[in-house]
Enzyme design. Sequence first.
Site, PDB file in Angstrom:
ATOM      1  N   LYS A   1      -9.521  -7.043  10.265  1.00 27.93           N
ATOM      2  CA  LYS A   1      -9.896  -5.890  11.073  1.00 27.93           C
ATOM      3  C   LYS A   1     -10.543  -6.310  12.392  1.00 27.93           C
ATOM      4  O   LYS A   1     -11.390  -7.194  12.424  1.00 27.93           O
ATOM      5  CB  LYS A   1     -10.868  -4.983  10.307  1.00 27.93           C
TER       6      LYS A   1
ATOM      7  N   GLY B   1     -14.428 -19.337   6.241  1.00 32.00           N
ATOM      8  CA  GLY B   1     -13.904 -19.631   4.915  1.00 32.00           C
ATOM      9  C   GLY B   1     -12.395 -19.643   4.813  1.00 32.00           C
ATOM     10  O   GLY B   1     -11.801 -20.584   4.265  1.00 32.00           O
TER      11      GLY B   1
ATOM     12  N   GLY C   1     -21.093 -17.227   9.078  1.00 32.09           N
ATOM     13  CA  GLY C   1     -21.759 -16.286   9.980  1.00 32.09           C
ATOM     14  C   GLY C   1     -22.351 -16.956  11.193  1.00 32.09           C
ATOM     15  O   GLY C   1     -22.281 -16.431  12.312  1.00 32.09           O
TER      16      GLY C   1
ATOM     17  N   ARG D   1     -20.439 -28.662   0.544  1.00 33.71           N
ATOM     18  CA  ARG D   1     -21.771 -28.491   1.129  1.00 33.71           C
ATOM     19  C   ARG D   1     -22.780 -29.475   0.548  1.00 33.71           C
ATOM     20  O   ARG D   1     -23.701 -29.901   1.255  1.00 33.71           O
ATOM     21  CB  ARG D   1     -22.241 -27.045   0.949  1.00 33.71           C
TER      22      ARG D   1
END
Length: 398
Positions: free
Chosen positions: A199, A352, A375, A41
């Site tokens: 999930k 990630g 996100g 980053r």
Amino acid sequence: MTFIRFSDLCAQGLVHGKRVFIRADLNVPLDDDGQITEDTRIRTSVPCIRMALDAGAAGVMVTSHLGRPIEGHPRPGDSLAPVAGRLSTLLGFDVPLRKNWVEHVALHPGQVVLLENCRLNPGEKKDDPPLGRQMATLCDIYVNDAFGSAHRAQATTYGIARYAPVACAGPLLASELDALSRALQTPRRPLVAIVGGSKISTKLTVLKSLAAQVDQLIVGGGMANTFMLAAGLPVGKSLAEPTLMEEARAVMAMAESHQATIPLPVDAVTAKAFAADAPATIKPMSAVAPDDLILDIGPQTAACLANHLKSAGTIVWNGPLGVFEWDAFAQGTKALAQAIAGSSAFSIAGGGDTLAAIAKFGIEKQVSYISTGGGAFLEMLEGKKLPAVVMLEQRAAG
């Protein structure tokens, strides 16, 4: 999406002599000693800074968040000091760290300074209007180059953009938006999406959005077990969410109504225990035993899915297909990674675990675009508008 690009301002000579404020994403991982363990980053923030300097900016201020600080209560681990050191090395000159910078930033011509962790400022997270307005007085041009934070409406991503004389997108943010728009809004068909994860509940909205857009939706990881349960296949004692079987069926029905397919595994790699050294067994799905854990797709499934990717025009990848960190259960993810690398499709990957898989299998240069956002990447896959981008669009519209 229509927004002002910092690169255009530089090319037009509009940055010369101006004070530039860059909101970057420098939220890098640190070890227990405060040392940076991975600096991607920081490295990807450098082009925007150099662009400003090359365009003759009067000075450049850069800020970012780091970790999860408590506003107004700095702790040693919250400081951007390690980032300032690494940024100095990458740029080849000293980049001083400025604290208590909201009211005033001392800056001489051609200098680059790093402003301390912006989330330490009271009002940052809730986008306090007076804070955004005050920060806007520090600069002539505000540049948002932090795609990873673009889904947050905070003072340094949203508020300052409202009040700054000029608000624009930096090269990293612009390239992220261009790549995602190309993949989702104007894709070359067939469009194939690969979504993995533990999930289904964490990515249900993503799955529903993609089911209405793609030609094929490949579901992997633990969430695939819920789809298999919904299709009447045994999953043993594998991670699954039986209460969401109807949601899985709804996603499959949505895909079918849009002439898309969701291929389910025909074989799997199983183990009796969740451990790296657990003996791995390949078996057809119909033979999965009640005490089996499904930890990867089998070779027949991997070959079938890899074959589908050969004809893809666009590939969107978020999430591995198995416990790829353990070699015995990494072959499914590896097979698809290699298929993506060998495909002529435009491919974009984010998240990630996905980036870790890309690094493990060494295909960084074969993926068309690797997103820096987690996100924000997921929210764009969901079809959501990113607040920081919305504000830049509003400013561009006047």
